[in-house]
Scaffold this motif. Structure first.
Motif, PDB file in Angstrom:
ATOM      1  N   ASP A  19       0.695  -1.058   0.008  1.00 37.45           N
ATOM      2  CA  ASP A  19       0.002  -0.133   0.139  1.00 37.45           C
ATOM      3  C   ASP A  19       0.699   1.259  -0.063  1.00 37.45           C
ATOM      4  O   ASP A  19       0.344   2.520   0.693  1.00 37.45           O
ATOM      5  N   LYS A  20       2.012   1.334  -0.604  1.00 38.11           N
ATOM      6  CA  LYS A  20       2.870   2.368  -0.805  1.00 38.11           C
ATOM      7  C   LYS A  20       2.708   2.877  -2.173  1.00 38.11           C
ATOM      8  O   LYS A  20       2.543   2.059  -3.079  1.00 38.11           O
ATOM      9  N   GLN A  21       2.628   4.204  -2.411  1.00 41.12           N
ATOM     10  CA  GLN A  21       2.553   4.759  -3.616  1.00 41.12           C
ATOM     11  C   GLN A  21       3.787   5.199  -4.343  1.00 41.12           C
ATOM     12  O   GLN A  21       4.562   5.745  -3.712  1.00 41.12           O
ATOM     13  N   VAL A  22       4.106   5.272  -5.380  1.00 43.33           N
ATOM     14  CA  VAL A  22       5.029   5.395  -6.405  1.00 43.33           C
ATOM     15  C   VAL A  22       4.876   6.157  -7.650  1.00 43.33           C
ATOM     16  O   VAL A  22       3.791   5.675  -8.352  1.00 43.33           O
ATOM     17  N   VAL A  23       5.475   7.132  -8.009  1.00 44.15           N
ATOM     18  CA  VAL A  23       5.346   7.610  -9.469  1.00 44.15           C
ATOM     19  C   VAL A  23       6.462   7.203 -10.221  1.00 44.15           C
ATOM     20  O   VAL A  23       7.588   7.215 -10.132  1.00 44.15           O
ATOM     21  N   ASN A  24       6.128   6.553 -11.312  1.00 48.87           N
ATOM     22  CA  ASN A  24       6.824   5.895 -12.262  1.00 48.87           C
ATOM     23  C   ASN A  24       6.819   6.516 -13.547  1.00 48.87           C
ATOM     24  O   ASN A  24       5.490   7.073 -14.096  1.00 48.87           O
ATOM     25  N   PHE A  25       7.932   6.920 -14.252  1.00 51.40           N
ATOM     26  CA  PHE A  25       8.023   7.681 -15.479  1.00 51.40           C
ATOM     27  C   PHE A  25       9.169   7.168 -16.283  1.00 51.40           C
ATOM     28  O   PHE A  25       9.991   6.533 -15.673  1.00 51.40           O
ATOM     29  N   SER A  26       9.413   7.843 -17.642  1.00 48.64           N
ATOM     30  CA  SER A  26      10.432   7.165 -18.334  1.00 48.64           C
ATOM     31  C   SER A  26      11.031   8.694 -18.785  1.00 48.64           C
ATOM     32  O   SER A  26      10.435   9.492 -19.321  1.00 48.64           O
ATOM     33  N   VAL A  27      12.522   8.546 -18.798  1.00 46.49           N
ATOM     34  CA  VAL A  27      13.378   9.786 -19.411  1.00 46.49           C
ATOM     35  C   VAL A  27      14.246   9.400 -20.395  1.00 46.49           C
ATOM     36  O   VAL A  27      14.910   8.311 -20.406  1.00 46.49           O
ATOM     37  N   ALA A  28      14.275  10.085 -21.493  1.00 45.75           N
ATOM     38  CA  ALA A  28      15.145  10.012 -22.496  1.00 45.75           C
ATOM     39  C   ALA A  28      16.390  11.137 -22.629  1.00 45.75           C
ATOM     40  O   ALA A  28      16.058  12.117 -22.472  1.00 45.75           O
ATOM     41  N   ILE A  29      17.635  10.534 -22.706  1.00 46.38           N
ATOM     42  CA  ILE A  29      18.780  11.594 -22.755  1.00 46.38           C
ATOM     43  C   ILE A  29      19.565  11.358 -23.961  1.00 46.38           C
ATOM     44  O   ILE A  29      19.841  10.234 -24.483  1.00 46.38           O
ATOM     45  N   ASN A  30      19.569  12.477 -24.772  1.00 50.21           N
ATOM     46  CA  ASN A  30      20.163  12.360 -25.904  1.00 50.21           C
ATOM     47  C   ASN A  30      21.553  12.766 -25.744  1.00 50.21           C
ATOM     48  O   ASN A  30      21.967  13.749 -24.877  1.00 50.21           O
ATOM     49  N   GLU A  31      22.617  12.081 -26.466  1.00 45.90           N
ATOM     50  CA  GLU A  31      23.939  12.215 -26.065  1.00 45.90           C
ATOM     51  C   GLU A  31      24.682  12.371 -27.496  1.00 45.90           C
ATOM     52  O   GLU A  31      24.206  11.259 -28.183  1.00 45.90           O
ATOM     53  N   SER A  32      25.790  13.028 -27.925  1.00 48.29           N
ATOM     54  CA  SER A  32      26.333  12.990 -29.190  1.00 48.29           C
ATOM     55  C   SER A  32      27.666  13.257 -28.876  1.00 48.29           C
ATOM     56  O   SER A  32      28.172  13.864 -27.928  1.00 48.29           O
ATOM     57  N   TYR A  33      28.409  12.455 -29.810  1.00 51.55           N
ATOM     58  CA  TYR A  33      29.682  12.536 -29.419  1.00 51.55           C
ATOM     59  C   TYR A  33      30.693  11.988 -30.969  1.00 51.55           C
ATOM     60  O   TYR A  33      30.081  11.623 -31.713  1.00 51.55           O
ATOM     61  N   ARG A  34      32.006  12.244 -30.880  1.00 50.37           N
ATOM     62  CA  ARG A  34      32.544  11.937 -32.134  1.00 50.37           C
ATOM     63  C   ARG A  34      33.327  10.705 -31.987  1.00 50.37           C
ATOM     64  O   ARG A  34      34.190  10.493 -30.942  1.00 50.37           O
ATOM     65  N   ASN A  35      33.368   9.629 -32.829  1.00 48.81           N
ATOM     66  CA  ASN A  35      34.237   8.540 -32.466  1.00 48.81           C
ATOM     67  C   ASN A  35      35.561   8.928 -33.164  1.00 48.81           C
ATOM     68  O   ASN A  35      36.038   9.747 -33.642  1.00 48.81           O
ATOM     69  N   LYS A  36      36.558   7.600 -33.146  1.00 50.65           N
ATOM     70  CA  LYS A  36      37.831   7.777 -33.553  1.00 50.65           C
ATOM     71  C   LYS A  36      37.889   8.096 -34.907  1.00 50.65           C
ATOM     72  O   LYS A  36      38.945   8.608 -35.267  1.00 50.65           O
ATOM     73  N   GLN A  37      37.157   7.866 -35.725  1.00 47.31           N
ATOM     74  CA  GLN A  37      37.032   8.081 -37.105  1.00 47.31           C
ATOM     75  C   GLN A  37      36.616   9.558 -37.667  1.00 47.31           C
ATOM     76  O   GLN A  37      36.413  10.043 -38.557  1.00 47.31           O
ATOM     77  N   GLY A  38      36.087  10.412 -36.357  1.00 48.81           N
ATOM     78  CA  GLY A  38      35.589  11.669 -36.738  1.00 48.81           C
ATOM     79  C   GLY A  38      34.028  11.719 -36.886  1.00 48.81           C
ATOM     80  O   GLY A  38      33.585  12.908 -37.273  1.00 48.81           O
ATOM     81  N   GLU A  39      33.495  10.517 -36.996  1.00 47.18           N
ATOM     82  CA  GLU A  39      32.101  10.567 -37.168  1.00 47.18           C
ATOM     83  C   GLU A  39      31.126  11.050 -36.015  1.00 47.18           C
ATOM     84  O   GLU A  39      31.464  10.646 -34.783  1.00 47.18           O
ATOM     85  N   GLN A  40      30.027  11.971 -36.163  1.00 48.41           N
ATOM     86  CA  GLN A  40      29.506  12.320 -35.313  1.00 48.41           C
ATOM     87  C   GLN A  40      28.398  11.267 -34.820  1.00 48.41           C
ATOM     88  O   GLN A  40      27.491  10.520 -35.740  1.00 48.41           O
ATOM     89  N   ILE A  41      28.259  10.658 -33.713  1.00 47.39           N
ATOM     90  CA  ILE A  41      27.411   9.538 -33.125  1.00 47.39           C
ATOM     91  C   ILE A  41      26.408   9.987 -32.403  1.00 47.39           C
ATOM     92  O   ILE A  41      26.606  10.995 -31.322  1.00 47.39           O
ATOM     93  N   GLU A  42      25.290   9.962 -32.690  1.00 46.81           N
ATOM     94  CA  GLU A  42      23.678  10.350 -31.737  1.00 46.81           C
ATOM     95  C   GLU A  42      23.438   9.131 -31.029  1.00 46.81           C
ATOM     96  O   GLU A  42      23.232   8.004 -31.436  1.00 46.81           O
ATOM     97  N   GLN A  43      23.063   9.193 -29.825  1.00 45.30           N
ATOM     98  CA  GLN A  43      22.949   8.065 -28.858  1.00 45.30           C
ATOM     99  C   GLN A  43      21.717   8.447 -27.889  1.00 45.30           C
ATOM    100  O   GLN A  43      22.033   9.488 -27.483  1.00 45.30           O
ATOM    101  N   THR A  44      20.677   7.522 -27.899  1.00 42.17           N
ATOM    102  CA  THR A  44      19.742   7.858 -26.685  1.00 42.17           C
ATOM    103  C   THR A  44      19.776   7.014 -25.535  1.00 42.17           C
ATOM    104  O   THR A  44      19.715   5.881 -26.010  1.00 42.17           O
ATOM    105  N   ILE A  45      19.804   7.218 -24.482  1.00 36.93           N
ATOM    106  CA  ILE A  45      19.641   6.488 -23.385  1.00 36.93           C
ATOM    107  C   ILE A  45      18.310   6.547 -22.647  1.00 36.93           C
ATOM    108  O   ILE A  45      18.022   7.754 -22.276  1.00 36.93           O
ATOM    109  N   TYR A  46      17.550   5.623 -22.411  1.00 36.02           N
ATOM    110  CA  TYR A  46      16.514   5.664 -21.520  1.00 36.02           C
ATOM    111  C   TYR A  46      16.484   5.373 -20.280  1.00 36.02           C
ATOM    112  O   TYR A  46      17.155   4.270 -19.801  1.00 36.02           O
ATOM    113  N   PHE A  47      15.987   5.812 -19.415  1.00 33.05           N
ATOM    114  CA  PHE A  47      15.626   5.441 -17.980  1.00 33.05           C
ATOM    115  C   PHE A  47      14.484   5.310 -17.363  1.00 33.05           C
ATOM    116  O   PHE A  47      13.408   6.034 -17.663  1.00 33.05           O
ATOM    117  N   ASP A  48      14.174   4.052 -16.813  1.00 29.25           N
ATOM    118  CA  ASP A  48      12.848   4.082 -15.927  1.00 29.25           C
ATOM    119  C   ASP A  48      13.010   4.641 -14.741  1.00 29.25           C
ATOM    120  O   ASP A  48      13.997   4.239 -14.063  1.00 29.25           O
TER     121      ASP A  48
END
Length: 130
Positions: A19-48
């Motif tokens: 009988d405890k109440q909790v608020v649940n939601f999901s968050v997306a974080i967008n991250e971008s970086y360059r790899n060793k070849q110089g390419e721009q990499i876009e990545q999304t990480i999801y958190f519950d």
């Protein structure tokens, strides 16, 4: 630790078997970086995410809202119905700062008080020096 991202769906209130109440939601974080070849990499990480302190905040946590969360991360692993291994990240939220989204507010901060929780609203229009 803190993370900043956008809600991927509206928050839901769930009641546990104790009988405890909790608020649940999901968050997306967008991250971008360059790899060793110089390419721009876009990545999304999801958190519950889970927030146990007060269910009052659930109505403010709507899809697309930009939030800053303070808390701790944990990982979980399971096997889905097809027998494939899966993994996910959980964020156990202790404080929420809402920066914007569907609300017309610049900043809302939800903090824990020892006796109860409160929602603090900061309107930047009132804080401008000119």
């Amino acid at each position: 630790m803190n993370i900043i991202g956008r809600l991927t769906r509206d928050a839901q209130i769930r009641t546990t078997s104790q009988d405890k109440q909790v608020v649940n939601f999901s968050v997306a974080i967008n991250e971008s970086y360059r790899n060793k070849q110089g390419e721009q990499i876009e990545q999304t990480i999801y958190f519950d995410c889970s927030y146990w302190i007060s269910i009052k905040v659930a109505s403010l946590l709507t899809k697309g809202t930009l939030v800053e969360l303070f808390g701790r991360i944990s990982a979980r692993a399971w096997t889905n119905t097809d027998g494939l291994p899966k993994a996910g990240l959980n964020f156990h939220t202790s404080r929420i700062k809402i920066h914007g989204g569907s609300q017309k507010l610049t900043s809302i901060q939800v903090t824990e008080n020892t006796e109860n929780s409160k929602v603090v609203t900061n309107n930047s229009e009132d804080d401008l020096p000119f």
